[in-house]
Design an enzyme around this catalytic site. Structure first.
Site, PDB file in Angstrom:
ATOM      1  N   CYS A 220      -3.632   3.897  -6.136  1.00 30.90           N
ATOM      2  CA  CYS A 220      -3.799   4.583  -4.839  1.00 30.90           C
ATOM      3  C   CYS A 220      -4.207   3.549  -3.791  1.00 30.90           C
ATOM      4  O   CYS A 220      -5.216   3.705  -3.089  1.00 30.90           O
ATOM      5  CB  CYS A 220      -4.845   5.682  -4.921  1.00 30.90           C
ATOM      6  SG  CYS A 220      -4.520   6.957  -6.146  1.00 30.90           S
ATOM      7  N   GLY A 225      -5.979  -2.716   1.553  1.00 32.14           N
ATOM      8  CA  GLY A 225      -7.141  -3.542   1.879  1.00 32.14           C
ATOM      9  C   GLY A 225      -7.876  -4.083   0.679  1.00 32.14           C
ATOM     10  O   GLY A 225      -8.308  -5.244   0.668  1.00 32.14           O
ATOM     11  N   LYS A 226      -8.038  -3.266  -0.365  1.00 32.47           N
ATOM     12  CA  LYS A 226      -8.770  -3.731  -1.558  1.00 32.47           C
ATOM     13  C   LYS A 226      -7.972  -4.787  -2.297  1.00 32.47           C
ATOM     14  O   LYS A 226      -8.531  -5.793  -2.754  1.00 32.47           O
ATOM     15  CB  LYS A 226      -9.065  -2.542  -2.469  1.00 32.47           C
ATOM     16  CG  LYS A 226     -10.006  -1.528  -1.864  1.00 32.47           C
ATOM     17  CD  LYS A 226     -10.167  -0.307  -2.721  1.00 32.47           C
ATOM     18  CE  LYS A 226      -8.845   0.396  -2.956  1.00 32.47           C
ATOM     19  NZ  LYS A 226      -8.193   0.865  -1.710  1.00 32.47           N
ATOM     20  N   ASP A 244       1.034   2.709  -5.202  1.00 35.58           N
ATOM     21  CA  ASP A 244       0.863   3.927  -4.430  1.00 35.58           C
ATOM     22  C   ASP A 244       2.111   4.770  -4.610  1.00 35.58           C
ATOM     23  O   ASP A 244       3.233   4.230  -4.692  1.00 35.58           O
ATOM     24  CB  ASP A 244       0.634   3.639  -2.943  1.00 35.58           C
ATOM     25  CG  ASP A 244      -0.018   4.818  -2.236  1.00 35.58           C
ATOM     26  OD1 ASP A 244      -1.238   4.760  -2.003  1.00 35.58           O
ATOM     27  OD2 ASP A 244       0.693   5.798  -1.941  1.00 35.58           O
ATOM     28  N   ASP A 284      -9.593   3.865  -5.942  1.00 37.94           N
ATOM     29  CA  ASP A 284     -10.181   4.373  -4.698  1.00 37.94           C
ATOM     30  C   ASP A 284      -9.559   5.747  -4.487  1.00 37.94           C
ATOM     31  O   ASP A 284      -8.498   5.883  -3.882  1.00 37.94           O
ATOM     32  CB  ASP A 284      -9.870   3.429  -3.542  1.00 37.94           C
ATOM     33  CG  ASP A 284     -10.611   3.804  -2.268  1.00 37.94           C
ATOM     34  OD1 ASP A 284     -11.260   4.858  -2.259  1.00 37.94           O
ATOM     35  OD2 ASP A 284     -10.525   3.047  -1.289  1.00 37.94           O
ATOM     36  N   CYS A 337     -14.856   7.076  -0.399  1.00 33.84           N
ATOM     37  CA  CYS A 337     -15.570   6.990   0.876  1.00 33.84           C
ATOM     38  C   CYS A 337     -16.095   8.377   1.217  1.00 33.84           C
ATOM     39  O   CYS A 337     -15.955   8.854   2.346  1.00 33.84           O
ATOM     40  CB  CYS A 337     -14.689   6.417   1.982  1.00 33.84           C
ATOM     41  SG  CYS A 337     -13.103   7.245   2.183  1.00 33.84           S
TER      42      CYS A 337
END
Length: 404
Positions: A220, A225-226, A244, A284, A337
């Protein structure tokens, strides 16, 4: 633009925002894109007012006694009505008699806690912390990650461009910028020396404890960014799968790979059935995004109970996939998050009941191995970061090791 026309633009945008169907930043961008005649100063005025109203939507709605966008805007601007109604063309329609009577009244009732918190009532019942919600409603800094250079070097380069930044409190590559940042005008960004990434996410990537010999997947991966941060940690060595289900998202990552000169990330929307030997399965998970309300305060109004239940189901399903794909001795790094326990501890506890092979590692010990600063939490199984405790977005991390 005259002031009246500016407020008219604010109102038109708020009408769409208050439908709670699309992110406010998309609505704003679409509005401005269709009106090239709006200059930079006017654009900034309109955007600032829109976000000011959004951040105070609960209190303004309560005081105005209405969810109507015009009434909310008029109440927010009640001390400057002459400015709002300046008589210019393309401005707002004059006040009606009913509106004048309504504005003359004062609502003296105290705010309920959820209104003071700027949080929908059903969500506030889950969080139950007024100060925490207020912190989630404050404007965030722009956090950036130095890529390929030290944060100190990046700080000097940004200073040469007139951009002031300070070091983050935890992630060694993090800098925080308090003002505005136009990336396309920033040479350090254009040269591939930095990426925008909240410090909490940078910390989570460090806690993944990756090595170049590991088989790694960023599941995912979203905007990537990760995976990009992992690449920097590994100095562009090793191999990272960025997965993804949405091929369009993966396509959008390609310019970032080119700008940062990243060579060790493979983008894919297919995972082979035989891939069951990952050393690091970084998940994430799709979540409520409640930890990012500082950056997207409108998102709390688009979240529904039904959507939250759907997200929890997805989180559990993705963890079960991770369990199969992770090798013995490997680790799942679960992160969200979100600030909601039911998306974090609740999901992990239910997963461990279904999967006895997985045990949460002592994250305090892991922190002390990877990060120089003191561990900022009390719980040693789960890491929670937040605007109140760490000056970051709300973020949750748990590292699960497969014992057999």
């Amino acid at each position: 633009m005259k002031n009246g026309a500016r407020y008219q633009a604010v109102w038109e945008i708020l009408i769409e925002v208050f439908k709670d169907r699309q992110p406010a930043d998309k609505i704003i961008n679409d509005y401005m894109r269709g009106r090239k005649y709006i200059g930079a100063k006017d654009r900034r005025f309109v955007v600032d007012w829109v976000w000011q109203v959004i951040r105070n939507r609960m209190k303004l709605t309560f005081d105005a006694g209405s969810a109507d966008a015009r009434k909310i805007l008029l109440y927010a601007a009640r001390d400057r009505l002459a400015e709002v109604f300046d008589g210019a063309a393309y401005g707002m329609a004059p006040l009606s008699g009913e509106e004048k009577q309504w504005l003359a009244k004062e609502n003296e009732e105290p705010y309920p806690d959820y209104v003071e918190a700027e949080c929908p009532e059903w969500l506030f019942a889950k969080i139950k912390d007024l100060g925490f919600c207020k912190a989630l409603n404050q404007q965030a800094t722009i956090d950036v990650r130095a890529h390929g250079i030290s944060s100190r070097e990046l700080k000097y380069k940004l200073a040469a461009e007139g951009i002031e930044a300070v070091e983050g409190g935890y992630a060694p590559q993090c800098l925080k910028i308090g003002g505005r940042l136009v990336l396309n005008n920033c040479m350090a960004w254009q040269d591939g020396l930095m990426e925008v990434q909240d410090e909490a996410c940078q910390v989570a990537v460090l806690l993944a404890d990756v090595r170049s010999e590991h088989k790694i997947i960023d599941y995912c991966c979203g905007a990537g960014g990760k995976a990009l941060a992992l690449s920097d940690i590994l100095h562009n060595k090793g191999h990272i799968l960025a997965y993804d289900i949405d091929a369009k998202r993966l396509e959008a990552i390609k310019p970032r790979l080119a700008r940062l000169k990243v060579k060790n990330i493979e983008l894919t929307d297919i995972i082979a059935d035989s891939d069951k030997d990952f050393d690091r399965f970084i998940l994430d998970a799709p979540c409520s995004g409640s930890g990012t309300w500082r950056r997207a305060p409108d998102a709390k109004f688009r979240l529904t109970k039904q959507r939250l239940e759907s997200l929890k189901k997805t989180q559990a399903e993705l963890l079960d996939i991770a369990a199969v794909k992770t090798k013995t001795g490997g680790r799942i790094v679960y992160m969200t998050c979100s600030v909601l326990r039911e998306e974090n501890e609740g999901i992990i506890e239910a997963f461990c009941q279904r999967n006895a092979a997985f045990v949460p590692l002592n994250i305090k010990e892991l922190w002390e191995q990877k990060i120089a600063t003191s561990y900022p939490a009390a719980d040693e199984k789960y890491l929670r970061m937040s605007p109140l405790t760490t000056g970051t977005d709300g973020f949750f991390v748990c590292v699960l090791e497969k014992k057999f």
